[in-house]
Design a protein around this motif. Sequence first.
Motif, PDB file in Angstrom:
ATOM      1  N   TYR A 177      29.629  -9.434 -36.106  1.00  0.00           N
ATOM      2  CA  TYR A 177      29.905  -8.031 -36.000  1.00  0.00           C
ATOM      3  C   TYR A 177      30.446  -7.658 -37.395  1.00  0.00           C
ATOM      4  O   TYR A 177      30.175  -6.972 -38.223  1.00  0.00           O
ATOM      5  N   LEU A 178      31.638  -8.593 -37.788  1.00  0.00           N
ATOM      6  CA  LEU A 178      32.274  -8.451 -38.985  1.00  0.00           C
ATOM      7  C   LEU A 178      31.708  -8.605 -40.365  1.00  0.00           C
ATOM      8  O   LEU A 178      31.783  -8.100 -41.014  1.00  0.00           O
ATOM      9  N   TYR A 179      30.630  -9.836 -40.044  1.00  0.00           N
ATOM     10  CA  TYR A 179      29.695  -9.778 -41.283  1.00  0.00           C
ATOM     11  C   TYR A 179      28.922  -8.569 -41.427  1.00  0.00           C
ATOM     12  O   TYR A 179      28.869  -8.185 -42.557  1.00  0.00           O
ATOM     13  N   SER A 180      28.295  -8.093 -40.492  1.00  0.00           N
ATOM     14  CA  SER A 180      27.274  -6.954 -40.481  1.00  0.00           C
ATOM     15  C   SER A 180      27.932  -5.857 -40.801  1.00  0.00           C
ATOM     16  O   SER A 180      27.722  -4.735 -41.858  1.00  0.00           O
ATOM     17  N   ARG A 181      29.418  -5.685 -40.714  1.00  0.00           N
ATOM     18  CA  ARG A 181      30.269  -4.336 -41.157  1.00  0.00           C
ATOM     19  C   ARG A 181      30.715  -4.378 -42.576  1.00  0.00           C
ATOM     20  O   ARG A 181      30.426  -3.792 -43.406  1.00  0.00           O
ATOM     21  N   TRP A 182      30.892  -5.751 -42.826  1.00  0.00           N
ATOM     22  CA  TRP A 182      31.093  -5.780 -44.465  1.00  0.00           C
ATOM     23  C   TRP A 182      29.957  -5.846 -45.251  1.00  0.00           C
ATOM     24  O   TRP A 182      30.001  -5.133 -46.340  1.00  0.00           O
ATOM     25  N   THR A 183      28.811  -6.241 -44.857  1.00  0.00           N
ATOM     26  CA  THR A 183      27.539  -6.073 -45.634  1.00  0.00           C
ATOM     27  C   THR A 183      27.062  -4.578 -45.537  1.00  0.00           C
ATOM     28  O   THR A 183      26.630  -4.089 -46.614  1.00  0.00           O
ATOM     29  N   THR A 185      29.066  -1.888 -45.505  1.00  0.00           N
ATOM     30  CA  THR A 185      29.815  -1.233 -46.645  1.00  0.00           C
ATOM     31  C   THR A 185      29.121  -1.486 -47.807  1.00  0.00           C
ATOM     32  O   THR A 185      29.441  -0.439 -48.870  1.00  0.00           O
ATOM     33  N   LYS A 186      28.681  -2.597 -48.149  1.00  0.00           N
ATOM     34  CA  LYS A 186      27.923  -2.931 -49.516  1.00  0.00           C
ATOM     35  C   LYS A 186      26.731  -2.471 -49.724  1.00  0.00           C
ATOM     36  O   LYS A 186      26.420  -2.181 -50.896  1.00  0.00           O
ATOM     37  N   ILE A 187      25.835  -2.253 -48.598  1.00  0.00           N
ATOM     38  CA  ILE A 187      24.562  -1.733 -48.695  1.00  0.00           C
ATOM     39  C   ILE A 187      24.313  -0.781 -48.096  1.00  0.00           C
ATOM     40  O   ILE A 187      23.692   0.287 -48.646  1.00  0.00           O
ATOM     41  N   THR A 188      24.286  -0.694 -46.692  1.00  0.00           N
ATOM     42  CA  THR A 188      24.008   0.314 -45.760  1.00  0.00           C
ATOM     43  C   THR A 188      24.605   1.672 -46.357  1.00  0.00           C
ATOM     44  O   THR A 188      23.926   2.881 -46.313  1.00  0.00           O
ATOM     45  N   ASN A 189      26.068   1.752 -46.546  1.00  0.00           N
ATOM     46  CA  ASN A 189      26.616   3.046 -46.646  1.00  0.00           C
ATOM     47  C   ASN A 189      26.085   3.423 -48.079  1.00  0.00           C
ATOM     48  O   ASN A 189      25.879   4.815 -48.187  1.00  0.00           O
ATOM     49  N   TYR A 212      29.494   6.253 -55.285  1.00  0.00           N
ATOM     50  CA  TYR A 212      29.993   5.100 -54.424  1.00  0.00           C
ATOM     51  C   TYR A 212      30.142   3.861 -55.149  1.00  0.00           C
ATOM     52  O   TYR A 212      29.722   3.777 -56.278  1.00  0.00           O
ATOM     53  N   LYS A 213      30.869   2.926 -54.749  1.00  0.00           N
ATOM     54  CA  LYS A 213      31.231   1.634 -55.456  1.00  0.00           C
ATOM     55  C   LYS A 213      30.059   0.618 -54.892  1.00  0.00           C
ATOM     56  O   LYS A 213      30.165   0.424 -53.425  1.00  0.00           O
ATOM     57  N   ALA A 214      29.469   0.042 -55.573  1.00  0.00           N
ATOM     58  CA  ALA A 214      28.411  -0.806 -55.019  1.00  0.00           C
ATOM     59  C   ALA A 214      27.890  -1.940 -56.222  1.00  0.00           C
ATOM     60  O   ALA A 214      28.612  -1.886 -57.165  1.00  0.00           O
ATOM     61  N   ASN A 215      27.051  -2.728 -55.783  1.00  0.00           N
ATOM     62  CA  ASN A 215      26.351  -3.694 -56.810  1.00  0.00           C
ATOM     63  C   ASN A 215      25.576  -3.192 -57.776  1.00  0.00           C
ATOM     64  O   ASN A 215      25.194  -1.903 -57.776  1.00  0.00           O
ATOM     65  N   TYR A 216      25.249  -4.035 -58.733  1.00  0.00           N
ATOM     66  CA  TYR A 216      24.657  -3.454 -60.040  1.00  0.00           C
ATOM     67  C   TYR A 216      23.203  -2.592 -59.607  1.00  0.00           C
ATOM     68  O   TYR A 216      23.290  -1.457 -60.212  1.00  0.00           O
TER      69      TYR A 216
END
Length: 466
Positions: A177-183, A185-189, A212-216
């Motif tokens: 659950y914590l891993y999915s929430r973390w991921t 915030t980086k991708i889904t949001n 938003y702040k995200a990857n490249y």
Amino acid sequence: MKSNEKLQAMLIKNYVFFSMLVGIMAILLFVLFNFQLLKEMGESPDSKLKAQEIVRQDFQKIPSEGVELVQGWVEILDDHRQIVFVKGKKLDSITAYTEKDLNELFYDSKQNRYHASITPFETEEGRNYYCLVKIPKKNITSDLTFSNTYNGQYNVFWLLIIQTSLLFIILFSINVYLYSRWTSTKITNPLLQVARGIKDIADGHYRNRLNYKANYELQQIQASFNNLAERLEKAENEKKQLEESKQRMLVDLSHDLKTPITSIKGYVEALRNDLIKDEEKRKNVLNVIYTKTELVTGLIEDLFELTKLDSPDYPFAKELSDIAEFIRELAVEYYDAFEDKNFHFQFEIPSYEVKVPFNQILLYRSLSNILSNALAYNPEGTTVTLKLTEDDTKVHISIKDDGIGISNEIKEKVFDAFFRGDQSRKSDGGTGLGLTITKKIIEMHNGSIHLDSGNGYTHFQIALLK
């Protein structure tokens, strides 16, 4: 702040962290399982009541709590079977034992009031002793039964397996659950924001931007989306301005046509009804009618010309010609007109050829509009300067006068259709389309036109590509 970390690197890093966390959790649960297994299966209930289990080389450290709990005690005998140390409350008065006495302690007889266990041991100094544990029989029982120890230990083992597995599943679920929430915030949001942004674009809301702040890769999507939204917003604004301009142009056109036509209609009715008797006045009225007709004709011709220039099918051809000679011919044509109004007409034109691709008919129309305005709206004594210069990539045409000038309030509007500097909309003025046509022609040549004006001067600067 833009992140340079790529999505693949982020996912690998998150997966490694998640795997390490699961591994650490599994190791901790394994250690906990072994601890519980040893605790539950490592010793029998009466292990702390036997001499061999509690004997210590240091007499004071003998754990006699279990023995004392059932009113027993511990005795330490030397190699002559003399009692040298007692721990717990001693219930008999014996101070030494014979070999026979020790043997009788282990007889199963009613006269023996104590359960006993004895074990020899040796101290660090090398001396031999016996540890004797005595417990009253009334406080414990000893029955000979078939033991079910193996089955009990088997059940305890599987119970611990089940408990540890359930604990692992719970902790693993929390970790997932914590891993999915973390991921997320980086991708889904960010993807949800992109989806909402696309919906806004589809609904015609071009002002909204992604933030938003995200990857490249997601940052690239954000930048491209915001650029697209900005371009669509600009196009929408230009479309609205064009619609407003068309609407305003129709209103102005209606006004500019209605005013002279109304005048013509009034004069014609007066002539038809023979209301004007004097021959001289009749001639004046006919001259006014002619002037108004010329004004309407000019307006229609200018409007038709502007419409043609706006059409993508308009045949526009440029020919490589000597623009210096072209400007000289234009200056000669306007020289007499400026002289007649007592203007000072000056020009600076190179004596050599300056080859530039241009359309002579349209460029003549463009420049003549500016010169005609300078002639029409400035007082006598005005100096008008026509200049041609060049650089490596462009030619520059400058038309400047020191007349009444154009105020800053209306300077930005002079190229708009139907705009007149005096804003009076009088029927005896120009059509209000001259400078609009001028700008359109210059832009068709991939050139630019700039107006610099103030109190006492007007300066048009035109640049054309070579």
